[in-house]
Enzyme design. Structure first.
Site, short mmCIF file in Angstrom:
data_model
loop_
_atom_site.label_atom_id
_atom_site.label_comp_id
_atom_site.label_asym_id
_atom_site.label_seq_id
_atom_site.Cartn_x
_atom_site.Cartn_y
_atom_site.Cartn_z
N ARG A 167 -8.02 3.64 13.37
CA ARG A 167 -7.39 4.96 14.36
C ARG A 167 -6.94 4.78 15.33
NH1 ARG A 167 -5.82 5.68 9.20
NH2 ARG A 167 -7.50 6.34 7.70
N GLN A 183 -3.81 2.19 15.26
CA GLN A 183 -3.00 2.91 14.88
C GLN A 183 -2.01 3.87 15.27
OE1 GLN A 183 -5.00 4.46 11.17
NE2 GLN A 183 -2.12 4.52 10.46
N ASP A 213 0.80 -1.33 -0.11
CA ASP A 213 0.21 -0.24 -0.12
C ASP A 213 0.95 1.86 -0.19
OD1 ASP A 213 -2.40 1.34 -0.05
OD2 ASP A 213 -2.42 1.58 2.08
N THR A 254 -9.04 -5.30 4.38
CA THR A 254 -9.38 -5.19 2.92
C THR A 254 -10.06 -5.24 1.88
OG1 THR A 254 -6.53 -4.56 3.50
CG2 THR A 254 -7.27 -3.84 1.77
N GLU A 278 -9.36 12.47 8.12
CA GLU A 278 -9.46 13.95 7.47
C GLU A 278 -11.01 14.49 7.43
OE1 GLU A 278 -6.96 13.82 3.57
OE2 GLU A 278 -7.24 11.81 4.15
N LYS A 322 -4.23 -2.60 9.70
CA LYS A 322 -4.85 -2.42 8.83
C LYS A 322 -5.25 -3.24 8.75
CE LYS A 322 -3.51 2.04 7.90
NZ LYS A 322 -4.45 2.48 6.84
N GLU A 350 -10.12 3.76 4.36
CA GLU A 350 -9.56 4.90 3.17
C GLU A 350 -10.11 4.61 1.56
OE1 GLU A 350 -5.63 3.76 4.15
OE2 GLU A 350 -5.80 5.56 5.98
N ASP A 359 -8.89 0.61 2.15
CA ASP A 359 -8.02 0.27 3.15
C ASP A 359 -8.97 0.23 4.43
OD1 ASP A 359 -5.91 -0.43 4.59
OD2 ASP A 359 -5.08 0.90 3.91
N HIS A 384 -3.51 13.91 1.04
CA HIS A 384 -3.70 12.89 1.90
C HIS A 384 -2.50 13.01 3.18
CE1 HIS A 384 -4.59 9.57 4.75
NE2 HIS A 384 -3.49 8.92 3.69
N GLU A 401 -9.28 3.99 -1.76
CA GLU A 401 -8.10 3.98 -2.59
C GLU A 401 -8.36 3.24 -3.75
OE1 GLU A 401 -4.94 2.14 -0.62
OE2 GLU A 401 -5.04 2.95 1.60
CA CA Z 1 -4.13 2.77 3.26
#
Ligand code: CA
Length: 435
Positions: A257, A260, A146, A277, A384, A273, A219, A253, A153, A221
């Site tokens: 948080r 993380q 990834d 996925t 975000e 993560k 996420e 993804d 971002h 992607e």
């Molecule tokens: Ca990602």
């Protein structure tokens, strides 16, 4: 002259004859096999292969004089390209074979050609309704990487962590940053997403606690599949990178948080993560994306020579994220962004990945990283969109979201808009269930 199929395809369908994305599906009866989407239908390539419609395809992949014993194992060992539960054998063949297959399929599906159009018995065998089959992962994915290639971002996340002056790490504009992800937990769109447990450390706590994640995120992607790989120790030059890229799909993804934040230093993402996925079922080929190719924006500083390609490219792919809570009648669009918001190109990602001699293999998946744009509405994750939960998303009079909650369904869609048609990606979708 525009292409026209004898299959009726609405102008807002993702899957006109200009697209023909590849996927793996399981019909109600019988084994999984490869098909292409056309309108609301799927054309069964295993049936067509059995009738020898693709006899020229392997020949297109084997240049004259080349010893078949030297072929990659996926090609030498494969007895079938399409009566298979994975695209790997076909993806290993390379671009001349992919183009040959596309020509054969566009000809067969053309309004001008009678082979399928006028053969009712063959049509009954070769077409399936999309809503009557089960889609599966399109390939056996050996390795998954990834990237972190959207400037906005990286800048937004860096601003939250270190302030706007130090938002980007010093390496970010010199190399496409990435981490090695986990392939075993990649699932197909529609799979439920179980909220993960893990260690988190609340800011004011003296020790970590164990429990289910309280800040589950998505996420937005894209990702691309590797076609032919490269031998260990032999980098792929940026000029040859395109030959190793089969096609692109959508990816979510999922990210925890709070897990993380506590675990990521110093080696990067791990359990935040790799619990799940999700990818979309249809792989859109670079051939189908060709009319939407754009020049990559100028990069400053200029990249090192191994990352520099004349006319490096991107694609104009519109991308959206939609959230549906259990209280909503229909999903609400929460992000609108574009593939062109990626600073690093897919050719640069691939060239960088192999520059040290790392061998990519057929079926490896290389993902973009969250694709955020410059505006607030083009931010590609809740982190975000809500600025780490400080500004909750207002969904309706009654509902707000800092993070995803149990019962929420998050879907990502994407398409290229042509004149009177679109080349679309379908969707990648997942519903959160409590742990
Ligand atoms: Ca990602």
């Amino acid at each position: 002259m525009p292409l026209k199929s004898f299959i009726n395809v609405s102008p807002d369908s993702d899957f006109p004859i200009e697209n023909l994305p590849f996927g793996v599906f399981k019909p109600r009866e019988g084994h999984a096999r490869v098909g292409v989407a056309i309108g609301d239908l799927i054309l069964d390539l295993a049936v067509l292969e059995e009738l020898e419609f693709f006899s020229d395809v392997v020949a297109a992949a084997v240049p004259s004089g080349r010893n078949r014993r030297n072929l990659p194992p996926e090609m030498a060992a494969a007895t079938t390209l399409f009566a298979s539960d994975a695209l790997n054998a076909f993806m290993a063949l390379g671009r001349p074979a992919w183009k040959k297959t596309r020509d054969i399929l566009q000809n067969l599906l053309s309004a001008e050609t009678g082979t399928l159009r006028d053969n009712e018995e063959l049509r009954a065998r070769a077409f399936h309704k999309q809503n009557e089959v089960t889609m599966q992962l399109p390939a056996r994915i050996g390795d998954y990487t990834d990237f972190y290639s959207s400037y906005h971002h990286a800048h937004n996340v860096g601003t939250m962590l270190r302030g706007p002056e130090n938002a980007l790490m010093p390496n970010w504009k010199w190399l496409p940053v990435a981490y090695h992800g986990r392939a075993s937990s990649i699932v197909i769109s529609g799979t439920e997403v179980k909220r993960p447990h893990g260690q988190t450390k609340p800011p004011d706590a003296s020790a970590p606690v164990f429990g289910s994640s309280k800040s589950l995120d998505f996420e937005l992607e894209t990702a691309f599949f590797i076609g032919p790989g490269n031998p260990l120790g032999q980098p792929v030059s940026i000029d040859q990178a395109e030959d190793h890229i089969f096609g692109i799909l959508l990816m979510n993804d999922w990210s925890a948080r709070d897990i993380q934040t506590w675990e990521y230093q110093p080696l990067g993402p791990f359990l935040a993560k790799n619990f799940c996925t999700t990818i979309s079922p249809w792989v859109v080929t670079l051939e189908a994306l060709e009319p939407f190719r754009k020049n990559l924006a100028a990069q400053d500083p200029a990249p090192l020579p191994y990352l520099k390609r004349a006319n490096d490219f991107t694609f104009d792919i519109h991308l959206e994220a939609h959230l549906q809570t259990t209280k909503m009648r229909e999903a609400q669009t929460i992000t609108r962004t574009n593939f062109q918001n990626l600073y690093w190109s897919i050719a640069q990602q691939l060239a960088h990945h192999t520059v040290n001699g790392c061998n990519l293999q057929t079926g490896d998946l290389l993902a973009s990283g969250t694709i955020s744009g410059p505006t607030e509405e083009s931010r590609g994750c809740m982190l975000e969109l809500t600025w780490r939960g400080q500004n909750p998303l207002k969904l309706s009079e009654a509902e707000t979201r800092k993070w995803l909650e149990d019962g929420d369904t998050l879907s990502i869609t994407g398409w290229c808009q042509g004149e009177g048609y679109r080349v679309g990606f379908g969707e990648v979708s997942g519903r959160i269930v409590g742990a």
